[in-house]
Every structure is written in C-alpha cells, then in structure tokens.
Design an enzyme around this catalytic site. Structure first.
Site, mmCIF file in Angstrom:
data_model
loop_
_atom_site.group_PDB
_atom_site.id
_atom_site.type_symbol
_atom_site.label_atom_id
_atom_site.label_comp_id
_atom_site.label_asym_id
_atom_site.label_seq_id
_atom_site.Cartn_x
_atom_site.Cartn_y
_atom_site.Cartn_z
ATOM 1 N N GLU A 1 0.844 -1.194 0.384
ATOM 2 C CA GLU A 1 -0.060 -0.285 0.291
ATOM 3 C C GLU A 1 0.693 1.295 -0.566
ATOM 4 O OE1 GLU A 1 -4.040 -1.873 2.557
ATOM 5 O OE2 GLU A 1 -1.642 -1.612 3.140
ATOM 6 N N ARG B 1 -2.151 4.310 10.922
ATOM 7 C CA ARG B 1 -2.276 2.554 10.863
ATOM 8 C C ARG B 1 -1.961 1.813 9.867
ATOM 9 N NH1 ARG B 1 -7.680 2.888 9.796
ATOM 10 N NH2 ARG B 1 -8.151 4.880 8.013
ATOM 11 N N GLU C 1 -10.923 -0.060 11.800
ATOM 12 C CA GLU C 1 -11.401 -1.474 12.075
ATOM 13 C C GLU C 1 -9.905 -2.382 12.568
ATOM 14 O OE1 GLU C 1 -11.470 -2.468 7.581
ATOM 15 O OE2 GLU C 1 -9.849 -4.425 8.444
HETATM 16 P P1 AMO Z 1 -8.294 -7.209 5.950
HETATM 17 O O1 AMO Z 1 -7.412 -7.502 4.429
HETATM 18 O O2 AMO Z 1 -9.249 -6.752 6.258
HETATM 19 O O3 AMO Z 1 -9.329 -9.283 5.410
HETATM 20 O O4 AMO Z 1 -6.986 -7.534 7.171
HETATM 21 C C1 AMO Z 1 -7.159 -8.084 8.085
HETATM 22 C C2 AMO Z 1 -6.656 -6.839 9.606
HETATM 23 O O5 AMO Z 1 -5.672 -6.662 8.985
HETATM 24 C C3 AMO Z 1 -5.457 -5.580 9.600
HETATM 25 N N1 AMO Z 1 -4.339 -4.894 8.618
HETATM 26 C C4 AMO Z 1 -3.524 -3.582 8.872
HETATM 27 N N2 AMO Z 1 -2.478 -3.947 10.039
HETATM 28 C C5 AMO Z 1 -1.525 -3.350 9.089
HETATM 29 N N3 AMO Z 1 -1.348 -2.642 8.315
HETATM 30 C C6 AMO Z 1 -2.173 -2.919 6.952
HETATM 31 N N4 AMO Z 1 -1.064 -2.338 5.781
HETATM 32 C C7 AMO Z 1 -3.070 -3.594 7.380
HETATM 33 N N5 AMO Z 1 -3.542 -4.912 6.270
HETATM 34 C C8 AMO Z 1 -4.711 -5.381 6.928
HETATM 35 C C9 AMO Z 1 -6.828 -4.865 10.186
HETATM 36 C C10 AMO Z 1 -7.531 -5.626 8.951
HETATM 37 O O6 AMO Z 1 -8.535 -5.337 9.619
HETATM 38 N N6 AMO Z 1 -8.635 -12.123 4.312
HETATM 39 C C11 AMO Z 1 -9.323 -11.115 4.824
HETATM 40 C C12 AMO Z 1 -9.621 -11.357 6.156
HETATM 41 C C13 AMO Z 1 -10.639 -12.871 6.592
HETATM 42 O O7 AMO Z 1 -11.309 -12.416 5.643
HETATM 43 O O8 AMO Z 1 -10.737 -14.423 6.834
HETATM 44 C C14 AMO Z 1 -7.886 -10.008 4.878
HETATM 45 O O9 AMO Z 1 -7.304 -10.453 4.964
HETATM 46 O O10 AMO Z 1 -6.685 -5.113 11.070
#
Ligand code: AMO
Ligand code: ATP
Length: 434
Positions: A213, A219, A357
């Site tokens: 990203e 966050r 989230e």
């Molecule tokens: P998602 O993409 O929402 O779902 O990721 C799940 C959780 O991981 C954390 N997160 C992050 N934290 C910090 N930096 C980031 N770049 C980042 N990206 C994600 C968040 C987020 O809510 N496969 C699905 C999960 C599932 O359905 O089981 C998934 O990856 O807290």
C-alpha cells in the site's frame, strides 16, 4: 551466565551475581552508588571508597552509563536504597563498555522522536514504556494461542511467497522466483481455507503479511502481523463469537498479568477488559447511524465503503467495540458468501474499535460453482486460482473465519498514537532498515 540472579530476586542475606546495564552512577564523595538495571528491575550497588579495594571502586565508578557489567557481592537490607536492598560488591566485571555518546537516552529523561527511537530500537526498548508495549504484545499473543488451543484450533504456517494475491490486485510486492513472477503474500486467506477442508478442520496462524500500500498513515504498515482463524462447520455468527472471545481473552490476560506494564504506561487505572456483548450492527444500520451523526460532509449511500471519518463518527456514537455485518457483496472479496435470498448482501463482517477496523471476516463460499462465479463477477481469472478452487470439488465443508492485525489490536488496546509503536522494526514507505 551461570548462577546469575535477577535483581528483583536479590534478597538480603544472599550472596549473588547480578548482571545488567549501568543505569546511573551517583557519586556523593566518600560514598557512591551504581544503579544496575536488568529485565526484572534495578538494584543499588554501594561503593564506600575508603573501605573498598581501589581497583574495584575505579572499575565500578568509571564505567559509562549503559555499559553491561556483572557484580558479585552480598545483598543487604538498606532502607535508603530505591528498592530497599543493596549489593556490596566484591567483584565487578565490565562485559561490554558503552560509548559515552548515546543516540538516545534510555532513562527517558531526554525525549527522542519516533524516528530516532526506531533507528535505535535496542536502546529504545531499554526504556520502560517501550519494553512494556512489547511485553504486553507478547502476552496478547500468548492469550490468543491459549484461547485457540481451548477451542481445538491447530496452529499452521502457510507460505509467504506466492503466485497470486487474494485481497485485490494492486497491493502486492512482486519478486522474481527462479525467473518466475511471484509475490509476498498479503494474507493466508486461501491456504487457511484449504486447511478447513483437510483433516485439521479448525486452524489458526500468527504470521507476517505484506501489503504494498502506498499510503503512509499512523495505522498502516507494509509488513504487519496477522492473527488468522478459520473453522469448518461454523457460520459467520459463530465466527464473530470466536472473534469476540479472542479479543476478550487478550484483554483479560493483559489486565491480569501485565499490571506493572500498564502502570508504566499510565493505564493501570483505566484499563478494563470488555465484558458486555459487542453490538452487531448491519451495514445498513451503520450507514444510517453515521448519517444521523451529521459528522460527514456528504451523506453515505448504500454500497459506499466507510471512509475513515465515518468509522470515527460511528465509533464515537457506539463507544466501544462493535461488529458491522451484512456488507454489500460488491465491496467484499470473492471468497465471502452472499445471502442466497439476496445476492447483493454478503455474510462478511468487520470488528471495529471506536478508532479503527481491527478484523475482517465472514462466512466463506464453499460451493464450487458459486465460488467460480464469484471470480468472474469480480473480474478475476479462476484459472489462476486453480490450486484453490479445485479443492472445492473434493468435499469442502461450510466454513467461516477472520483475521486481526496484531499491531492494530495492541495499538488500540494501549491507546498508542502510531501503529509503529507496536512493532519492533516497522516497514513503511520510508523504512526498510533496521
Ligand atoms: P483485511 O485485509 O481486512 O482482511 O485484513 C485483516 C486485518 O488486518 C489488519 N491489516 C493491517 N494492519 C496494518 N497495516 C496494514 N497494511 C494492514 N492491512 C490489514 C487490519 C485488518 O482488519 N483475508 C482477510 C481476513 C479474513 O477474511 O479472514 C483479510 O486479509 O486490522
Ligand atoms: P561521606 O561522609 O564521605 O559523604 P558517608 O559514607 O558518610 O560519605 P553518608 O554521609 O551517610 O555517607 O551519606 C551520604 C548520602 O548518601 C546521604 O544523603 C545518605 O542519605 C545517602 N546514603 C548513604 N548510604 C546510603 C545507602 N546505602 N543507600 C542510599 N543512600 C545512602
């Protein structure tokens, strides 16, 4: 080191060898003190200059702050000492001399900015506040593992080098794998699903995920740690029960076992493990409530993803953890199941902290034909995911699961301003080392 005693365990009457860092030297003239710090606390070492061997006094008092020393001697009660006991040294060994110029002050008297702290994490985690965060993070992971074990979930490890992404096409770090295009994995999603169809049935993984990203926010990380859970024979409602249980277990363990750390962070009085059931709002109710707050410049309409301000407005309104359920299918990934009687509505959910989230999850599409259809709907080529889809032809049970970002869990739990505080060596747009 053989027979080393932690400073916190040094008891009057003991003859000990303590080892650690020179926290401070206070020279009062005829008497001087070296404060020795280790993982467990600090202890005073007393030098009575006229009564002690000159070399010993010189070694003990000429050493620079943050050097590593070991001290052998008798422990005595001394009410004027900071911890009520002190060591009268017989022997001092300097194990590692520290440079007198330190890039940051581990006593915390001189504040350092986050970037300097991250460049010098070894020194930074000598600070009690930093150390407390990582002790608490470890306690959270321990509690989560215990919880998973109690519900019969098997820990797995899935590959981090993969051929395809899962969470949308744009956020992958590419790499070359023996001449072939490959990527760092964004999520264990497809692998954990493949394992609920195996003899393991209920699995979890705690491991790194990588997301290319572009945004640089307080966050988001480019490398984060996820707690992934997936189970056969449960639906999205039961998956939310487990998700809520995990969070409560983590908070309770911290409340119970990390009192000192919470105190260090100034949170001991206010820290509470949530007890009430987390409200479960549908997406539709959520956007209605957000619009009713009047906090947004433009009203949200059905189908919109929730912008950060919307999450905040709703978080303030609800005031604690809550779920958002029944999202529009269009904004949830292909592996989330839709309601059979309303294909525009999905069985995906998010767990929210008032600030952001924490979790995404949902009931999964386990029916082969529907799954392949979902790929087409989202403009993805199912052939690329053949290793995944074909296992759905051989007996894939109904299943559901979710994933937490560990750093966000710790960040919201401890009210940290920046997610980088919750990871030892963060990876972000500016930071590739240390
Ligand atoms: P998602 O993409 O929402 O779902 O990721 C799940 C959780 O991981 C954390 N997160 C992050 N934290 C910090 N930096 C980031 N770049 C980042 N990206 C994600 C968040 C987020 O809510 N496969 C699905 C999960 C599932 O359905 O089981 C998934 O990856 O807290
Ligand atoms: P000098 O007379 O050469 O200064 P001294 O051995 O007589 O040294 P004191 O006058 O008793 O030492 O103490 C100096 C200071 O150190 C006082 O403020 C005293 O309270 C403090 N002090 C003495 N012993 C201890 C100890 N074991 N732990 C903590 N503080 C101490």
């Amino acid at each position: 080191m053989q027979n080393r005693t932690f400073t916190a365990d040094a008891t009057p009457g003991d003859h000990v060898t303590v080892a650690g860092w020179v926290h401070e030297i206070r020279d009062l003239g005829g008497i001087a003190f070296l404060i020795l710090r280790d993982k467990s606390g600090k202890i005073q070492v007393k030098f009575e200059k006229d009564e002690m061997d000159e070399d010993l006094v010189e070694t003990g008092l000429n050493v620079h702050r943050e050097s590593v020393v070991s001290v052998t001697g008798d422990v005595e009660e001394e009410e004027r000492a900071p911890t009520g006991v002190e060591v009268t040294p017989e022997d001092i060994e300097v194990l590692a001399e520290a440079d007198p110029q330190l890039p940051l002050d581990p006593s915390g008297k001189v504040e350092a900015d986050l970037s300097t702290r991250l460049d010098n994490r070894t020194l930074d985690v000598r600070r009690p506040e930093s150390k407390a965060i990582f002790e608490i993070r470890a306690e959270v992971l321990r509690a989560v593992r215990d919880y998973f074990r109690d519900i019969g979930s098997t820990e797995i490890n899935t590959p981090k080098i993969v051929a395809t992404g899962t969470e949308g096409g744009t956020e992958l770090f590419p790499l070359t794998y023996f001449g072939e295009e490959a990527f760092m994995n964004q999520s264990p999603q497809l692998f954990k699903q493949l394992m609920v169809g195996s003899g393991l049935e209920r699995v979890f993984e705690i491991g790194p995920i990588f997301r290319a990203e572009e945004h640089n926010t307080p966050r988001h990380l480019n490398e984060a740690t996820m707690i992934d859970f997936e189970s056969s024979f449960i639906d999205h409602e039961e998956a939310m029960d487990v998700c809520e249980g995990t969070l409560k277990a983590a908070y309770s363990a911290v409340a119970e076992n990390c009192q000192d750390e919470l105190e260090t962070l100034g949170l001991a009085d206010e820290f509470e493990a949530p007890e009430d059931d987390f409200p479960r709002l549908t997406y539709e109710e959520a956007i209605e409530r957000i619009n009713a707050t009047g906090e947004l410049d433009e009203q949200l309409v059905w189908g919109d993803d929730l912008p950060t301000e919307a999450e905040r407005a709703l978080g303030d309104d609800v005031g604690g953890h809550y779920f958002i359920t029944d999202w529009p299918s269009e904004i949830k990934p292909f592996y989330i199941q839709d309601y059979d009687d309303d294909p525009d509505l999905s069985k995906g959910f998010d767990l929210m902290h008032p600030r952001m989230e924490l979790v995404s999850g949902g009931q999964r599409e386990h029916r082969y034909d529907n799954l392949v259809e979902g790929f087409h709907q989202q403009g993805l080529d199912p052939d690329q995911f053949d290793y995944y889809t074909k296992m759905f032809k051989y007996g894939m049970p109904p299943h559901a699961g979710w994933a937490y970002g560990v750093e966000r869990l710790v960040m919201t739990m401890l009210d940290l301003e920046n997610i980088r505080e919750a990871v030892l060596f963060p990876r972000d747009r500016q930071r590739l080392s240390p």
